[in-house]
Motif scaffolding. Structure first.
Motif, PDB file in Angstrom:
ATOM      1  N   ILE A 175       0.841  -1.202   0.000  1.00 24.04           N
ATOM      2  CA  ILE A 175       0.000   0.000   0.000  1.00 24.04           C
ATOM      3  C   ILE A 175       0.874   1.248   0.000  1.00 24.04           C
ATOM      4  O   ILE A 175       0.670   2.175  -0.794  1.00 24.04           O
ATOM      5  N   PHE A 176       1.907   1.237   0.873  1.00 24.55           N
ATOM      6  CA  PHE A 176       2.794   2.401   0.930  1.00 24.55           C
ATOM      7  C   PHE A 176       3.548   2.573  -0.384  1.00 24.55           C
ATOM      8  O   PHE A 176       3.735   3.696  -0.850  1.00 24.55           O
ATOM      9  N   PHE A 177       3.970   1.425  -0.976  1.00 23.22           N
ATOM     10  CA  PHE A 177       4.664   1.493  -2.263  1.00 23.22           C
ATOM     11  C   PHE A 177       3.793   2.174  -3.299  1.00 23.22           C
ATOM     12  O   PHE A 177       4.232   3.063  -4.036  1.00 23.22           O
ATOM     13  N   MET A 178       2.497   1.775  -3.336  1.00 20.63           N
ATOM     14  CA  MET A 178       1.577   2.364  -4.315  1.00 20.63           C
ATOM     15  C   MET A 178       1.406   3.858  -4.064  1.00 20.63           C
ATOM     16  O   MET A 178       1.425   4.654  -5.006  1.00 20.63           O
ATOM     17  N   ILE A 179       1.225   4.223  -2.787  1.00 22.07           N
ATOM     18  CA  ILE A 179       1.021   5.638  -2.473  1.00 22.07           C
ATOM     19  C   ILE A 179       2.231   6.463  -2.921  1.00 22.07           C
ATOM     20  O   ILE A 179       2.095   7.447  -3.656  1.00 22.07           O
ATOM     21  N   PHE A 180       3.436   5.986  -2.524  1.00 24.14           N
ATOM     22  CA  PHE A 180       4.635   6.765  -2.840  1.00 24.14           C
ATOM     23  C   PHE A 180       4.858   6.847  -4.348  1.00 24.14           C
ATOM     24  O   PHE A 180       5.185   7.913  -4.868  1.00 24.14           O
ATOM     25  N   SER A 181       4.660   5.712  -5.057  1.00 20.41           N
ATOM     26  CA  SER A 181       4.941   5.777  -6.493  1.00 20.41           C
ATOM     27  C   SER A 181       3.894   6.634  -7.202  1.00 20.41           C
ATOM     28  O   SER A 181       4.233   7.380  -8.123  1.00 20.41           O
ATOM     29  N   LEU A 182       2.617   6.538  -6.763  1.00 24.77           N
ATOM     30  CA  LEU A 182       1.579   7.390  -7.369  1.00 24.77           C
ATOM     31  C   LEU A 182       1.912   8.866  -7.163  1.00 24.77           C
ATOM     32  O   LEU A 182       1.857   9.660  -8.121  1.00 24.77           O
ATOM     33  N   VAL A 183       2.289   9.206  -5.938  1.00 19.18           N
ATOM     34  CA  VAL A 183       2.616  10.611  -5.653  1.00 19.18           C
ATOM     35  C   VAL A 183       3.809  11.055  -6.492  1.00 19.18           C
ATOM     36  O   VAL A 183       3.809  12.150  -7.065  1.00 19.18           O
ATOM     37  N   ALA A 184       4.814  10.143  -6.607  1.00 19.35           N
ATOM     38  CA  ALA A 184       6.000  10.495  -7.395  1.00 19.35           C
ATOM     39  C   ALA A 184       5.629  10.745  -8.849  1.00 19.35           C
ATOM     40  O   ALA A 184       6.066  11.730  -9.451  1.00 19.35           O
ATOM     41  N   ILE A 185       4.782   9.853  -9.417  1.00 19.87           N
ATOM     42  CA  ILE A 185       4.421   9.998 -10.839  1.00 19.87           C
ATOM     43  C   ILE A 185       3.590  11.251 -11.048  1.00 19.87           C
ATOM     44  O   ILE A 185       3.857  12.052 -11.961  1.00 19.87           O
ATOM     45  N   ILE A 186       2.591  11.452 -10.167  1.00 20.81           N
ATOM     46  CA  ILE A 186       1.710  12.603 -10.346  1.00 20.81           C
ATOM     47  C   ILE A 186       2.489  13.910 -10.216  1.00 20.81           C
ATOM     48  O   ILE A 186       2.372  14.816 -11.044  1.00 20.81           O
ATOM     49  N   SER A 187       3.364  13.982  -9.171  1.00 21.63           N
ATOM     50  CA  SER A 187       4.093  15.243  -8.992  1.00 21.63           C
ATOM     51  C   SER A 187       5.124  15.428 -10.101  1.00 21.63           C
ATOM     52  O   SER A 187       5.410  16.572 -10.481  1.00 21.63           O
ATOM     53  N   GLY A 188       5.660  14.319 -10.639  1.00 24.18           N
ATOM     54  CA  GLY A 188       6.544  14.441 -11.789  1.00 24.18           C
ATOM     55  C   GLY A 188       5.810  15.017 -12.994  1.00 24.18           C
ATOM     56  O   GLY A 188       6.319  15.896 -13.702  1.00 24.18           O
ATOM     57  N   PHE A 189       4.558  14.538 -13.188  1.00 22.23           N
ATOM     58  CA  PHE A 189       3.745  15.062 -14.292  1.00 22.23           C
ATOM     59  C   PHE A 189       3.428  16.542 -14.066  1.00 22.23           C
ATOM     60  O   PHE A 189       3.536  17.361 -14.986  1.00 22.23           O
ATOM     61  N   VAL A 190       3.055  16.867 -12.839  1.00 22.64           N
ATOM     62  CA  VAL A 190       2.754  18.267 -12.511  1.00 22.64           C
ATOM     63  C   VAL A 190       3.973  19.144 -12.777  1.00 22.64           C
ATOM     64  O   VAL A 190       3.874  20.253 -13.297  1.00 22.64           O
ATOM     65  N   MET A 191       5.161  18.584 -12.462  1.00 19.54           N
ATOM     66  CA  MET A 191       6.379  19.362 -12.623  1.00 19.54           C
ATOM     67  C   MET A 191       6.601  19.776 -14.072  1.00 19.54           C
ATOM     68  O   MET A 191       6.984  20.920 -14.339  1.00 19.54           O
ATOM     69  N   ILE A 192       6.333  18.856 -15.040  1.00 18.95           N
ATOM     70  CA  ILE A 192       6.593  19.241 -16.425  1.00 18.95           C
ATOM     71  C   ILE A 192       5.438  20.009 -17.045  1.00 18.95           C
ATOM     72  O   ILE A 192       5.579  20.580 -18.116  1.00 18.95           O
ATOM     73  N   THR A 193       4.268  20.043 -16.384  1.00 18.18           N
ATOM     74  CA  THR A 193       3.152  20.768 -16.986  1.00 18.18           C
ATOM     75  C   THR A 193       2.945  22.160 -16.396  1.00 18.18           C
ATOM     76  O   THR A 193       2.284  22.985 -17.017  1.00 18.18           O
ATOM     77  N   ARG A 194       3.492  22.407 -15.182  1.00 19.59           N
ATOM     78  CA  ARG A 194       3.315  23.742 -14.601  1.00 19.59           C
ATOM     79  C   ARG A 194       4.059  24.778 -15.441  1.00 19.59           C
ATOM     80  O   ARG A 194       5.130  24.512 -15.960  1.00 19.59           O
ATOM     81  N   ARG A 195       3.470  25.982 -15.518  1.00 19.03           N
ATOM     82  CA  ARG A 195       4.114  27.018 -16.304  1.00 19.03           C
ATOM     83  C   ARG A 195       5.139  27.779 -15.457  1.00 19.03           C
ATOM     84  O   ARG A 195       6.222  28.084 -15.926  1.00 19.03           O
ATOM     85  N   HIS A 196       4.771  28.072 -14.225  1.00 19.16           N
ATOM     86  CA  HIS A 196       5.681  28.849 -13.392  1.00 19.16           C
ATOM     87  C   HIS A 196       6.806  27.960 -12.850  1.00 19.16           C
ATOM     88  O   HIS A 196       6.544  26.882 -12.339  1.00 19.16           O
ATOM     89  N   PRO A 197       8.082  28.419 -12.964  1.00 17.28           N
ATOM     90  CA  PRO A 197       9.197  27.585 -12.501  1.00 17.28           C
ATOM     91  C   PRO A 197       9.118  27.216 -11.023  1.00 17.28           C
ATOM     92  O   PRO A 197       9.546  26.142 -10.640  1.00 17.28           O
ATOM     93  N   LEU A 198       8.535  28.099 -10.201  1.00 15.80           N
ATOM     94  CA  LEU A 198       8.515  27.786  -8.773  1.00 15.80           C
ATOM     95  C   LEU A 198       7.580  26.613  -8.477  1.00 15.80           C
ATOM     96  O   LEU A 198       7.919  25.726  -7.689  1.00 15.80           O
TER      97      LEU A 198
END
Lengths: 353, 167
Positions: free
Chosen positions: B6-29
């Protein structure tokens, strides 16, 4: 106090199911240490105000309760009733997360500090490293607070805080290396148990560097440039009000108490009674039974030293601040490691393991 | 399901989602802050492997030091919305990149079918603990370790020399 630990272990062993027992064993020490720290913080706020008043020949808060000890509770009640203002141009999400990111790591690190004989939430074998890793998250919270407020004073305060934190983290880490070498372990419990002679005798230079750097890390006077009120209003927390401000305020006191706790654990024998191994049976009993009392007394002493420094010294200049860290503290820390490793290798006098 | 899974799934989901957010956000911060979340969830994955030292280094060095420096420089430049370059023809660019990366998707897809359960040995008990990493650094890899430290020292001195030069 060891009686308490034994009582707790005995009650715990009565619980039949193992998962339930594990869950309770995780919850109870955590809640105990968190409530202890938060309780102490209220006393610290009052104590600092009384002590600084004494230094400045004033009286300080002395109306509410005996000696004014309930003043900080009244202040807490007041701050909770205040309106929570978010400025129009602020980045709401970051603005809300920032105080949490500053407050939570400050409390979280207490799970790694041994407050008494056998009184520790989790005895990790790399505790000091983990401690520094968790507390380094605080810097991000301060940055977020400074940026999301969308206010030039907040931004300047945040930038100053980070520049200072990064510079002083390096000598801080290096000054602990000597202690680690002498104990031969990164675990806080092992470090305390290895101090038959307090580390301050073996590591005087390391202690001075450590104390200066941690003063700077917690942004206390004379290193409080991020919240210099004569230049930056209130620095990174200018735009905060209500309970969010209270979280920054509490975090500052928790961090200062952590400073004292780390000084005690690393350099002044942790929960051990002074010279307990020389006093024979009485000393060992005092250490075993009343460990938490000595720990809190020593930590309060260092907190009082910090307040005393606040009452005595003026603020440093920014260029002096940076030059001091890089030109003096860093070489001194390296020298300390060098000398300590030679003495530890020879096993000379008090340096023998 | 074990708590680890369960923890593995949570951490990997968060990692993937935040990685996606990172390349789609416009503002560098915002991008940098999502990268911090990715790093912390990766640290969580190391923690699940009981690799205490890797967990600590991930938080202390990546989330604590490097990302703080990155965010610090973004803040110091104080990038505003109007300073950012206009991103033109975004759909064409994304589709060309996807075409180039298509073989990669094939390889990833094959790895799911080729690798079966139980084919990987479990990590050893002292994987990523301070003792094993220290032994590696000071015995097997002591020469590369020293070379890297000299390299870092040279770059550090180089920065000081370049920054202090009177123009």
């Amino acid at each position: 106090m060891e009686v308490l630990v034994q009582l707790y272990t005995a009650i715990l062993s009565l619980i039949p199911f193992e998962p339930v027992r594990n869950a309770i064993n995780m919850l109870v020490p955590t809640l105990a240490i968190a409530s202890m720290v938060l309780g102490i913080v209220f006393i610290l706020i009052w104590w600092e105000r009384r002590l600084i008043a004494f230094v400045q020949a004033r009286l300080g808060p002395n109306r509410l309760g005996p000696g004014g000890i309930f003043q900080s509770f009244a202040d807490a009640l007041k701050v909770m009733l205040k309106e929570d203002i978010v400025t129009a141009d602020a980045d709401v999400i970051l603005f809300t997360i920032a105080p949490i990111l500053v407050f939570v790591p400050g409390l979280l690190v207490y799970s790694l500090v041994p407050v008494g004989n056998g009184m520790i939430v989790s005895n990790v074998n790399v505790a000091i490293f983990l401690f520094l890793a968790i507390s380094s998250i605080t810097t991000l919270g301060i940055l977020m607070a400074g940026w999301s407020s969308n206010n030039k004073y907040s931004l300047m305060g945040g930038i100053r805080a980070v520049a200072q934190a990064i510079s002083y983290e390096i000598p801080l880490l290096l000054s602990i290396v000597g202690v680690i070498m002498l104990a031969g372990s990164l675990s806080m419990v092992d470090i305390v148990q290895s101090q038959n002679v307090w580390n301050i005798v073996r590591q005087p230079l390391g202690f001075i560097i450590f104390f200066i750097c941690s003063l700077s890390e917690v942004n206390r006077i004379p290193f409080d440039l991020p919240e210099a009120e004569s230049e930056l209003v209130s620095g990174y927390n200018t735009e905060y009000s209500g309970f969010k401000f209270a979280m920054f305020f509490l975090a500052e006191y928790i961090n200062t108490f952590t400073l004292g706790a780390l000084c005690t654990t690393l350099f002044f024998g942790g929960w051990r009674f002074p010279f307990d191994n020389l006093l024979g049976d009485i000393g060992l009993q005092l250490t075993a039974q009343l460990g938490i009392v000595w720990f809190i007394l020593k930590t309060m002493f260092f907190f009082s030293v910090v307040v005393w420094i606040r009452g005595t010294l003026p603020r440093v200049r920014t260029d002096q601040l940076m030059a001091f860290a890089w030109k003096y503290l860093l070489p001194a820390a390296l020298l300390n490691i060098f000398v300590t490793s030679i003495f530890a290798a020879i096993g000379f006098g008090v340096f023998s393991r | 399901m074990a708590a680890n899974t369960i923890f593995f799934m949570i951490f990997s989901l968060v990692a993937i989602i935040s990685g996606f957010v990172m390349i789609t956000r416009r503002h560098p911060l915002s991008a940098a802050l999502s990268l911090v979340v990715t790093f912390i969830s990766l640290a969580g994955l190391y923690g699940l492997l009981a690799a205490k030292l890797l967990f600590i280094i991930q938080i202390l060095v990546y989330a604590g030091a490097i990302m703080t420096l990155v965010i610090f420089s973004i803040m110091l430049l104080n990038v505003q919305e109007e300073d950012l370059p206009a991103e033109e023809r975004i759909i064409e660019r994304v589709s060309i990149t996807t075409l180039i990366l298509l073989p990669m998707i094939y390889i990833i897809g094959r790895s799911f079918t080729v690798i079966k359960d139980g084919q990987f040995p479990e990590v050893s008990q002292d994987f990523g603990t301070i003792h094993s990493v220290g032994m590696f650094l000071f015995t097997t890899y002591s020469f590369p370790f020293e070379v890297i430290s000299i390299l870092l020292l040279i770059s550090l001195l180089g920065v000081v020399v370049l920054a202090k030069r009177r123009i």
